[in-house]
Design an enzyme around this catalytic site. Structure first.
Site, PDB file in Angstrom:
ATOM      1  N   GLU A 170      -2.999  11.393   3.302  1.00  0.00           N
ATOM      2  CA  GLU A 170      -3.984  11.100   4.093  1.00  0.00           C
ATOM      3  C   GLU A 170      -4.537  12.369   5.237  1.00  0.00           C
ATOM      4  OE1 GLU A 170      -4.502   6.818   5.638  1.00  0.00           O
ATOM      5  OE2 GLU A 170      -2.605   7.145   5.791  1.00  0.00           O
TER       6      GLU A 170
ATOM      7  N   GLU B 128       0.806  -1.377  -0.141  1.00  0.00           N
ATOM      8  CA  GLU B 128      -0.054  -0.157  -0.010  1.00  0.00           C
ATOM      9  C   GLU B 128       0.712   1.147  -0.022  1.00  0.00           C
ATOM     10  OE1 GLU B 128      -2.939   0.080   2.893  1.00  0.00           O
ATOM     11  OE2 GLU B 128      -3.073   2.258   3.171  1.00  0.00           O
TER      12      GLU B 128
END
Length: 454
Positions: A332, A327
């Site tokens: 974020e 990932e």
């Protein structure tokens, strides 16, 4: 009568002994009717090749060779005048055995002979040199200096087989770091290898200037492109105890050249399924490149939102578990900490479930909610670099480990892009969910992917 009987018995026994003797002599004569032998000599032109010839005399029907170097034949029919060419790559003394069968049906009727075959030299000794090309920091010359006879060779640089199989080749090494070099030299089925490494001191700045735009979405239509994106749907928590139900596009809209992914409160609140949102996946997979997404975070109204711009290894769709698939979190944002963003990587070795994810931490960005910013990733075979607004503004770098494998470097495989806004969850809901913040949108101006033409 008894005397006569004894005499007859003695005569019968003598007859049997005589017949047995004849049979024994006949069998011995059959076994001794051939002599096993062979000759050997060096091949006239092929290095370290020995020619073996069966020179056994007398009638014999099958032979079997054991050449002392791991090579041997099955029991094969004799072919008059035939010879065997055997390659000995390394010097030494080898015991060769020839077994000959003198009867077509009796396998016990065989004889063997052994001889020592001396090999004076190794067939070749593999070696190579590495040197920098004149007036270039990122081009090197690989020169094969192998001594001896061989048929072919191949170069492997950083795990990639080079197209050229010449004794001297030029290799472009655009990025700083250590490059593994391997030379394989072959003679028939025999291969000898040598490995070494070479260190490049700095990146070639022209390398990134030559990147080309290979995929993009400027969101200049009226709806999300079904050719470029697919929607994942559901409200099962998505591995992080999230509360949103991802819909099949109702929460993604395009207006004035902007994509808006909007989280909405549709129920009483404070539980799974009381909120809707979107999770968009690119239909195209990518391996390496420069990725830029220009986006603006939701208005600062309180905790509970978790927008993300990220990538997952395509192998997750083929059954590879997370985080073994790899990932890459390009950006974020959690609304309990406004004016900050972060980026991270998750691998089998390092991930948030183990508590050792590799992350930038929350990096200040005072206009994250008011202005569009470029969230970028440079992804190469050697490292991942995360930047904001400018490629020189790197906020996290993850270098490929020296002893890399699927668990600590799953980043040599294709991955797809994800855009989503989650509600709550272990991270986004760490400080609760304020139901007064809805609806709330992450807006995206474009998604662009650049790759080097090579």
């Amino acid at each position: 009568m008894k005397k006569q009987y004894r005499q007859n018995a003695i005569l019968t026994l003598l007859s049997l002994l005589v017949i047995s003797g004849f049979w024994s002599c006949e069998k011995n004569e059959t076994i001794s009717a051939y002599e096993v032998d062979f000759e050997f000599e060096k091949h006239s032109t092929k290095g370290n090749v020995i020619v073996f010839t069966n020179t056994s005399k007398g009638d014999h029907y099958f032979v079997r060779w054991n050449f002392g170097n791991g090579e041997r034949t099955d029991r094969i029919a004799v072919e008059e005048g035939s010879s065997m060419e055997i390659f000995y790559p390394e010097k030494g003394e080898f015991e060769v055995e020839l077994t000959v069968w003198g009867h077509q049906n009796d396998l016990s009727d065989n004889k063997s002979i052994k001889k020592k075959v001396p090999i004076d030299t190794d067939v070749f000794s593999v070696d190579f040199n590495v040197s920098a090309k004149a007036n270039s920091d990122n081009h090197v010359i690989l020169s094969n200096t192998t001594q001896g006879d061989y048929e072919s060779l191949e170069w492997i640089v950083d795990g990639e087989l080079m197209e050229s199989h010449l004794d001297e080749i030029e290799v472009y090494m655009p990025l700083a770091g250590k490059y593994d070099i391997e030379l394989n030299v072959m003679q028939g089925s025999y291969t000898q290898s040598k490995t070494d490494d070479y260190t490049i001191s700095k990146d070639d700045p022209e390398y990134f200037n030559n990147f080309e735009l290979v995929w993009y979405d400027e969101f200049d239509g009226s709806t999300v492109s079904a050719d470029k994106w697919l929607f994942e749907t559901g409200q099962h928590g998505w591995g992080n105890n999230e509360w949103q139900n991802y819909t099949s596009g109702e929460n993604s809209t395009i207006s004035d050249g902007k994509l808006s992914i909007t989280a909405k409160k549709t129920g009483d609140g404070q539980k799974v399924g009381d909120y809707t949102s979107s999770r968009m996946n690119s239909k195209t997979n990518f391996t390496y490149g420069r990725f830029e997404i220009k986006a603006k975070m939701p208005e600062d109204k309180g905790p509970g939102l978790w927008p993300a711009i990220w990538m997952l290894g395509q192998s997750i769709k083929d059954g590879t578990s997370w985080p073994l698939c790899g990932e890459i979190d390009i950006m974020e944002y959690v609304s309990f900490d406004p004016n900050h963003v972060s980026c991270a990587i998750h691998t089998e070795s390092n991930n948030h479930r183990k508590g050792n994810a590799i992350s930038s931490g929350h990096v200040p960005l005072s206009t994250a909610e008011e202005e569009y910013h470029i969230y970028g990733l440079l992804w190469t075979k050697r490292w991942l670099k995360f930047y904001r607004d400018d490629v020189d503004n790197v906020i996290l770098e993850y270098k490929r480990p020296n002893n890399f494998n699927k668990e600590n470097w799953p980043y040599d495989e294709p991955a797809f892009i994800l855009l989503n806004v989650a509600v709550g969850g272990d991270y986004g809901g760490a400080h609760g969910v304020n139901d007064d913040i809805f609806p709330a949108s992450m807006d995206v101006e474009y998604v662009r992917v650049y790759q080097h033409p090579e």
